[in-house]
Design a protein around this motif. Structure first.
Motif, PDB file in Angstrom:
ATOM      1  N   THR A   1       0.842  -1.202   0.000  1.00 36.53           N
ATOM      2  CA  THR A   1       0.000   0.000   0.000  1.00 36.53           C
ATOM      3  C   THR A   1       0.882   1.259   0.000  1.00 36.53           C
ATOM      4  O   THR A   1       0.809   2.106   0.884  1.00 36.53           O
ATOM      5  N   THR A   2       1.694   1.347  -1.043  1.00 39.88           N
ATOM      6  CA  THR A   2       2.565   2.485  -1.270  1.00 39.88           C
ATOM      7  C   THR A   2       1.773   3.612  -1.930  1.00 39.88           C
ATOM      8  O   THR A   2       0.647   3.408  -2.393  1.00 39.88           O
ATOM      9  N   PRO A   3       2.350   4.806  -2.028  1.00 36.88           N
ATOM     10  CA  PRO A   3       1.624   5.887  -2.711  1.00 36.88           C
ATOM     11  C   PRO A   3       1.227   5.542  -4.142  1.00 36.88           C
ATOM     12  O   PRO A   3       0.138   5.929  -4.597  1.00 36.88           O
ATOM     13  N   ASP A   4       2.076   4.819  -4.854  1.00 36.09           N
ATOM     14  CA  ASP A   4       1.762   4.468  -6.240  1.00 36.09           C
ATOM     15  C   ASP A   4       0.586   3.512  -6.325  1.00 36.09           C
ATOM     16  O   ASP A   4      -0.232   3.605  -7.236  1.00 36.09           O
ATOM     17  N   TYR A   5       0.486   2.587  -5.370  1.00 36.98           N
ATOM     18  CA  TYR A   5      -0.678   1.705  -5.355  1.00 36.98           C
ATOM     19  C   TYR A   5      -1.923   2.460  -4.910  1.00 36.98           C
ATOM     20  O   TYR A   5      -3.001   2.294  -5.476  1.00 36.98           O
ATOM     21  N   ARG A   6      -1.788   3.289  -3.880  1.00 37.38           N
ATOM     22  CA  ARG A   6      -2.973   3.967  -3.341  1.00 37.38           C
ATOM     23  C   ARG A   6      -3.620   4.877  -4.378  1.00 37.38           C
ATOM     24  O   ARG A   6      -4.849   4.962  -4.464  1.00 37.38           O
TER      25      ARG A   6
ATOM     26  N   HIS B   1      -4.854  -7.978  -5.483  1.00 34.89           N
ATOM     27  CA  HIS B   1      -4.647  -8.879  -6.618  1.00 34.89           C
ATOM     28  C   HIS B   1      -5.771  -8.792  -7.648  1.00 34.89           C
ATOM     29  O   HIS B   1      -5.546  -9.061  -8.837  1.00 34.89           O
ATOM     30  N   THR B   2      -6.968  -8.451  -7.215  1.00 35.46           N
ATOM     31  CA  THR B   2      -8.102  -8.310  -8.141  1.00 35.46           C
ATOM     32  C   THR B   2      -8.725  -6.930  -7.927  1.00 35.46           C
ATOM     33  O   THR B   2      -9.832  -6.808  -7.396  1.00 35.46           O
ATOM     34  N   PRO B   3      -8.023  -5.891  -8.346  1.00 39.13           N
ATOM     35  CA  PRO B   3      -8.461  -4.528  -7.997  1.00 39.13           C
ATOM     36  C   PRO B   3      -9.807  -4.125  -8.577  1.00 39.13           C
ATOM     37  O   PRO B   3     -10.431  -3.201  -8.056  1.00 39.13           O
ATOM     38  N   TYR B   4     -10.256  -4.823  -9.624  1.00 38.51           N
ATOM     39  CA  TYR B   4     -11.554  -4.428 -10.175  1.00 38.51           C
ATOM     40  C   TYR B   4     -12.695  -4.705  -9.194  1.00 38.51           C
ATOM     41  O   TYR B   4     -13.782  -4.146  -9.337  1.00 38.51           O
TER      42      TYR B   4
ATOM     43  N   ALA C   1       9.965   0.177 -11.135  1.00 36.28           N
ATOM     44  CA  ALA C   1      10.045  -0.042  -9.689  1.00 36.28           C
ATOM     45  C   ALA C   1       8.679  -0.198  -9.039  1.00 36.28           C
ATOM     46  O   ALA C   1       8.579  -0.747  -7.937  1.00 36.28           O
ATOM     47  N   PHE C   2       7.615   0.278  -9.710  1.00 33.84           N
ATOM     48  CA  PHE C   2       6.301   0.185  -9.063  1.00 33.84           C
ATOM     49  C   PHE C   2       5.195  -0.324  -9.986  1.00 33.84           C
ATOM     50  O   PHE C   2       4.030  -0.381  -9.585  1.00 33.84           O
ATOM     51  N   SER C   3       5.514  -0.716 -11.211  1.00 34.02           N
ATOM     52  CA  SER C   3       4.479  -1.212 -12.131  1.00 34.02           C
ATOM     53  C   SER C   3       3.839  -2.502 -11.638  1.00 34.02           C
ATOM     54  O   SER C   3       2.736  -2.858 -12.069  1.00 34.02           O
ATOM     55  N   ARG C   4       4.496  -3.198 -10.699  1.00 30.81           N
ATOM     56  CA  ARG C   4       3.928  -4.425 -10.129  1.00 30.81           C
ATOM     57  C   ARG C   4       2.554  -4.176  -9.507  1.00 30.81           C
ATOM     58  O   ARG C   4       1.717  -5.094  -9.429  1.00 30.81           O
ATOM     59  N   HIS C   5       2.318  -2.962  -9.053  1.00 30.77           N
ATOM     60  CA  HIS C   5       1.040  -2.668  -8.401  1.00 30.77           C
ATOM     61  C   HIS C   5      -0.139  -2.746  -9.366  1.00 30.77           C
ATOM     62  O   HIS C   5      -1.291  -2.819  -8.938  1.00 30.77           O
ATOM     63  N   TYR C   6       0.132  -2.731 -10.673  1.00 32.67           N
ATOM     64  CA  TYR C   6      -0.933  -2.655 -11.667  1.00 32.67           C
ATOM     65  C   TYR C   6      -1.154  -3.978 -12.389  1.00 32.67           C
ATOM     66  O   TYR C   6      -1.968  -4.055 -13.322  1.00 32.67           O
TER      67      TYR C   6
ATOM     68  N   ALA D   1       4.225  -8.017 -19.850  1.00 37.05           N
ATOM     69  CA  ALA D   1       4.744  -6.753 -20.394  1.00 37.05           C
ATOM     70  C   ALA D   1       5.252  -5.827 -19.300  1.00 37.05           C
ATOM     71  O   ALA D   1       6.177  -5.025 -19.530  1.00 37.05           O
ATOM     72  N   LEU D   2       4.665  -5.938 -18.102  1.00 34.76           N
ATOM     73  CA  LEU D   2       5.027  -5.030 -17.008  1.00 34.76           C
ATOM     74  C   LEU D   2       6.034  -5.633 -16.036  1.00 34.76           C
ATOM     75  O   LEU D   2       6.520  -4.928 -15.136  1.00 34.76           O
TER      76      LEU D   2
END
Length: 330
Positions: free
Chosen positions: A21-26, A241-244, A283-288, A304-305
């Motif tokens: 729950t980093t800023p990029d994920y939030r 893991h299932t953000p939708y 460094a943070f694309s894993r969140h998506y 791709a990410l």
């Protein structure tokens, strides 16, 4: 049967998760749902007071309502960090009394503090006296051999007597020796009824339930079922893991569910901004990675990410467009 919920008196939260729950994920999570409460990772008082506080406590205004979760047991340090949180615009401060890892136990952080209800109560008292924003406590239903309902009830009562009005309860005990943090999320049995009973015994308190939620065939109905008994639901890994699922939860507020394409299009300007700020996308694309979970092309999107030292916004756009071509209207 369709369950009806007065959502105005309820709360949905994304659990604090270290490294997740980093800023990029939030920021990403907020694009799915404007109503959920977002939490920072657990941040220790030492990291804030002696580390790079500006980086640790950074956030975008879109993230509100936003809660800072603090780890610590020293009254002065916890109070000082709470004042900093209010000055920096956080909406709440949460005390971590749930994390079972060895690392935090050694610093009197996390679930081990359930054995010290008076310590937690003193933290609540001093932190709440120093600020106007709420102080909440996130805890387990027990630790080790202290696994009775009465143990949890007395723990909650101690902090409630000092002014805490809101408790988030992970409905498993924590084994402080012999189980890893991952095992502590899976092996101890779920006891939702204990959390329901806590609400019955303390109707004046806000009781939020956490642990193992979001994996039913119909997660939104599962959330509604819990909200029949408690004031809020907190979900961690299922949302990550299932953000939708976050988007689908807009139904709780009687609102339309945004499309993945709309969310994706809102994310792109943020990615451009991060590149301009010198932040490496890789460094943070894993969140998506979970954006297209369950859709055709989702695996190609993840590939791709993942695993790249360098990643561009253009590559992310290209990967997303390939998924949209396979799933029109998603």
């Amino acid at each position: 049967m369709t369950l009806e919920i007065d959502i105005n008196n309820k709360r949905l939260s994304i659990a604090p998760m270290i490294d997740w729950t980093t800023p990029d994920y939030r920021y990403f999570a907020r694009l799915f749902n404007p109503h959920t409460y977002l939490y920072t990772e657990m941040i220790s008082t030492g990291a804030i007071l002696h580390g790079n506080a500006n980086r640790l406590l950074r956030y975008d205004d879109i993230e509100h309502p936003l809660v800072l979760q603090l780890g610590g047991a020293d009254i002065d340090e916890m109070t000082q960090c709470t004042v900093i949180a209010q000055q920096r615009g956080f909406d709440e401060v949460n005390i971590n009394v749930g994390c079972p890892s060895d690392r935090v136990q050694n610093n009197r952080i996390g679930a081990c503090l359930m054995a010290e209800p008076n310590t937690v109560a003193k933290l609540v008292k001093h932190m709440q006296a120093a600020v106007d924003i709420p102080i909440t406590v996130k805890h387990r239903i027990g630790i080790d051999e202290h696994d009775s309902y009465e143990f949890m009830r007395d723990f909650v009562m101690a902090s409630a007597n000092e002014g805490c009005k809101h408790f988030i309860v992970h409905a498993r005990i924590a084994w402080l020796q012999g189980l890893s943090p991952k095992q502590n999320r899976e092996i101890p049995p779920i006891r939702y009824d204990d959390v329901y009973r806590l609400k019955q015994d303390f109707p004046e308190l806000t009781i939020e339930i956490n642990g193992g939620i979001g994996y039913a065939d119909s997660p939104v109905d599962e959330i509604k079922q819990h909200l029949q008994h408690v004031d809020g639901v907190m979900i961690g890994r299922a949302f990550y893991h299932t953000p939708y699922l976050l988007a689908e939860c807009n139904q709780l507020w009687g609102e339309d569910v945004p499309t993945r394409q709309a969310i994706f299009e809102q994310l792109i300007p943020y990615l451009h901004k991060q590149v301009e700020n010198g932040e490496p996308l890789a460094a943070f694309s894993r969140h998506y990675l979970g954006l297209f979970h369950g859709l055709a092309g989702g695996r190609k999107w993840r590939q791709a990410l993942s695993g790249k030292r360098h990643l561009t916004v253009e590559e992310i756009i290209e990967a997303g467009e390939k998924v949209f071509a396979l799933n029109p209207g998603c």
